[in-house]
Motif scaffolding. Structure first.
Motif, PDB file in Angstrom:
ATOM      1  N   ALA A 170       0.153  11.533  -1.534  1.00 54.32           N
ATOM      2  CA  ALA A 170       0.226  11.070   0.018  1.00 54.32           C
ATOM      3  C   ALA A 170       1.083  12.394   0.614  1.00 54.32           C
ATOM      4  N   PHE A 171       2.273  13.280  -0.142  1.00 57.49           N
ATOM      5  CA  PHE A 171       3.242  14.127  -0.086  1.00 57.49           C
ATOM      6  C   PHE A 171       2.741  15.912   0.424  1.00 57.49           C
ATOM      7  N   VAL A 172       1.427  15.895  -0.420  1.00 56.27           N
ATOM      8  CA  VAL A 172       0.149  17.148  -0.483  1.00 56.27           C
ATOM      9  C   VAL A 172      -0.530  16.385   1.403  1.00 56.27           C
ATOM     10  N   ASP A 173      -0.466  15.452   1.753  1.00 53.28           N
ATOM     11  CA  ASP A 173      -1.131  15.289   2.659  1.00 53.28           C
ATOM     12  C   ASP A 173       0.195  15.563   4.113  1.00 53.28           C
ATOM     13  N   GLY A 204       0.714  -1.088   0.430  1.00 53.58           N
ATOM     14  CA  GLY A 204       0.309  -0.126  -0.339  1.00 53.58           C
ATOM     15  C   GLY A 204       0.810   1.454  -0.045  1.00 53.58           C
ATOM     16  N   GLY A 205       2.302   0.940   0.107  1.00 50.60           N
ATOM     17  CA  GLY A 205       2.808   2.224   0.022  1.00 50.60           C
ATOM     18  C   GLY A 205       3.029   2.855  -1.324  1.00 50.60           C
ATOM     19  N   ASP A 224       3.811  15.666 -10.308  1.00 52.17           N
ATOM     20  CA  ASP A 224       2.922  15.749  -9.672  1.00 52.17           C
ATOM     21  C   ASP A 224       2.270  16.150  -8.452  1.00 52.17           C
ATOM     22  N   VAL A 225       2.691  17.103  -7.930  1.00 57.54           N
ATOM     23  CA  VAL A 225       2.662  18.301  -6.925  1.00 57.54           C
ATOM     24  C   VAL A 225       3.312  19.795  -7.708  1.00 57.54           C
TER      25      VAL A 225
END
Lengths: 268, 264
Positions: B242-245, B31-32, B86-87
């Motif tokens: 995940a990075f934004v979180d 899940g990573g 991606d970000v």
């Protein structure tokens, strides 16, 4: 006639990559023209900032070429004619700016001519002269990057020139300086002109060393390439218009000079 | 000789032709996040995001984080031109709005704020007077002479903020050079090539001892708020989320606060 027949005889293994090469070089320029917002062209050109950047670019590239001629032609003579040892090392050193990323050149100029630089701090203390962020810095940055193009061309012309003319001049009693001025220089004039054109074109397009060492200020240090780069960040259409102007100026100059000065090299 | 120079130039050009986001990621067995995460971030974020990127790689061992730092407007232009990121983390809302207008971003979240300070070389500066310590001075109180000054170009967010505070202080004609991003301004101050520069509070934290910095009252007029978003078509949207979180989490906010950023 004979030329067409030669053309037809180009082997396919050469023809295909050559055609690809042409497409590779020409397509981006066509892309620029296709995307140009022609209706906005007049309005953009009327912007005083555009005229300012264009004028600064032309003036600084011309000054850089003049400086390169004054320093570069004698340097080329030394490389081509002198028999001093270490000449090949000298030549390698002189051509380093050709392969050096211009930004690195800008940083190096800072370390020498900047306010805290080795020479710059002395200039500041002794005369109150600071070079960075002035038009002089633009000319210096452009000369640093562009002069090797001139040196290499002139050195090549000197090596190709027939030295017997110089020998004859010497036997007729001309000194070495007179020989250089009256015989050598006229002999290699087309090479000098070609080198000067290359040098000017390179100076006109200079970006990395200029933005690093000279900074970016409208009217003083913001040349066309810098204006294009910054315009692209806010208004891509303005950047395209500026690019087209720069392209037109470069092409016009090269065509003009080719007809006037370089015709002889073409015919030779 | 010339042929050799051309050959070298060609090789250099080829070496630059790598695709920053060749492989997108997929869900791993545990899940990573996996694959490559490409982040476009404002130059002022370089220290915090490098740290957060490393933390992200630690938490997701199969993830490779690549971060491109530049002026936010240069990054926005690249994204509009189709760069696969991606970000995107911008130093102001104007640049994020360009992506929203282009239909590339639907939801951006604010994660930090920053304001300007006047930075001067630690070993002295002509034309700038140190504050007397009584309250926050105005920029006018600090800039007493005609210092050689660097600010960001008006095209980038820090330059827009700089133009606002300089106008407010009546000092619009003081700058001598407009740098392409805020870290270039900081470098010029650190090198001692300018007497003063307008940089963000967070940049002053990063600069350490080479630079002194003074707060000034006009900076309150131009507080930049930083939005972050996952552009549509992000090759690795899962890792991007995940990075934004992480950036919005308490840990991320603490790292930003440590680096001198304020809450939005």
């Amino acid at each position: 006639m004979s030329r067409t027949r030669e053309g037809a005889g180009v082997p396919v293994p050469l023809l295909v990559p050559a055609a690809l090469g042409v497409a590779f070089l020409v397509l981006p320029l066509l892309g620029l023209l296709v995307r140009t917002p022609w209706s906005e062209l007049a309005g953009q050109l009327a912007e005083p900032a555009v005229g300012e950047a264009l004028r600064l670019s032309l003036v600084s590239a011309t000054l850089a070429t003049a400086l390169s001629l004054v320093l570069g032609v004698p340097l080329a003579w030394v490389l081509a004619r002198s028999r001093a040892r270490g000449r090949s090392v000298l030549r390698a050193l002189v051509t380093v700016p050709l392969v050096l990323p211009p930004v690195v050149g800008g940083v190096a100029l800072f370390l020498v001519l900047g306010r805290q630089g080795i020479v710059g701090s002395w200039l500041d203390d002794a005369f109150g002269i600071t070079i960075p962020f002035t038009t002089a810095a633009v000319v210096i940055a452009e000369t640093f990057v562009a002069m090797p193009f001139l040196v290499i061309s002139v050195e090549g012309a000197l090596r190709a020139a027939d030295t017997r003319f110089e020998d004859v001049a010497a036997t007729l009693g001309a000194g070495r300086w007179t020989t250089f001025r009256r015989v050598t220089l006229p002999l290699v004039a087309p090479g000098v002109a070609a080198g000067a054109v290359l040098c000017w074109a390179r100076a006109l397009g200079e970006f990395g060393a200029t933005i690093t060492f000279a900074g970016n200020f409208p009217g003083t240090t913001q040349t066309m390439p810098l204006a294009v780069y910054l315009a692209l960040q806010r208004d891509p259409d303005a950047a395209i218009v500026l690019s087209v102007v720069l392209l037109a100026v470069s092409l016009a100059t090269l065509l003009l000079l080719r007809d006037r000065w370089l015709g002889r090299t073409g015919a030779a | 000789m010339r042929t050799r120079a051309l050959l070298v130039a060609a090789l250099l050009a080829l070496a630059g032709c790598t695709d920053p986001a060749q492989d997108g990621g997929g869900p791993a067995a545990d899940g990573g996040a996996t694959g490559t995460l490409t982040v476009f971030a404002a130059a002022s974020l370089i220290d915090v995001f490098t740290e957060l990127g490393a933390r992200m790689e630690e938490e997701h061992p199969e993830l490779d984080v690549r971060i491109s730092y530049s002026g936010s407007s240069a990054l926005a232009t690249q994204l509009v031109q189709g760069a696969p990121a991606d970000v995107f983390a911008s130093a102001d809302e104007t640049q994020m709005a360009r992506l929203e207008d282009a239909g590339l971003v639907t939801r951006a979240e604010l994660f930090a704020a920053n304001r300007l300070m006047l930075a001067v070389p630690a070993d002295g500066s002509a034309g700038v007077t140190a504050p007397d310590g009584a309250g926050i001075p105005s920029l006018r109180d600090l800039v007493t002479g005609d210092p050689t000054m660097a600010v960001c170009a008006p095209e980038v967010p820090c330059g827009e903020a700089a133009a606002q505070v300089l106008r407010a202080a009546g000092l619009a004609d003081v700058p001598d050079t407009y740098a392409e991003d805020v870290r270039s301004v900081l470098s010029l101050v650190e090198l001692g090539e300018v007497d003063a520069g307008l940089v963000y509070v967070s940049d002053v934290h990063a600069a350490g001892d080479a630079v002194l910095a003074y707060a000034f009252s006009e900076s309150a007029r131009a507080v930049n708020r930083y939005p972050i978003a996952v552009p549509s078509g992000a090759p690795n949207a899962e890792a991007a989320r995940a990075f934004v979180d992480l950036v919005l989490s308490d840990a991320g906010q603490a790292a930003l606060a440590d680096a001198g950023f304020q809450r939005p």
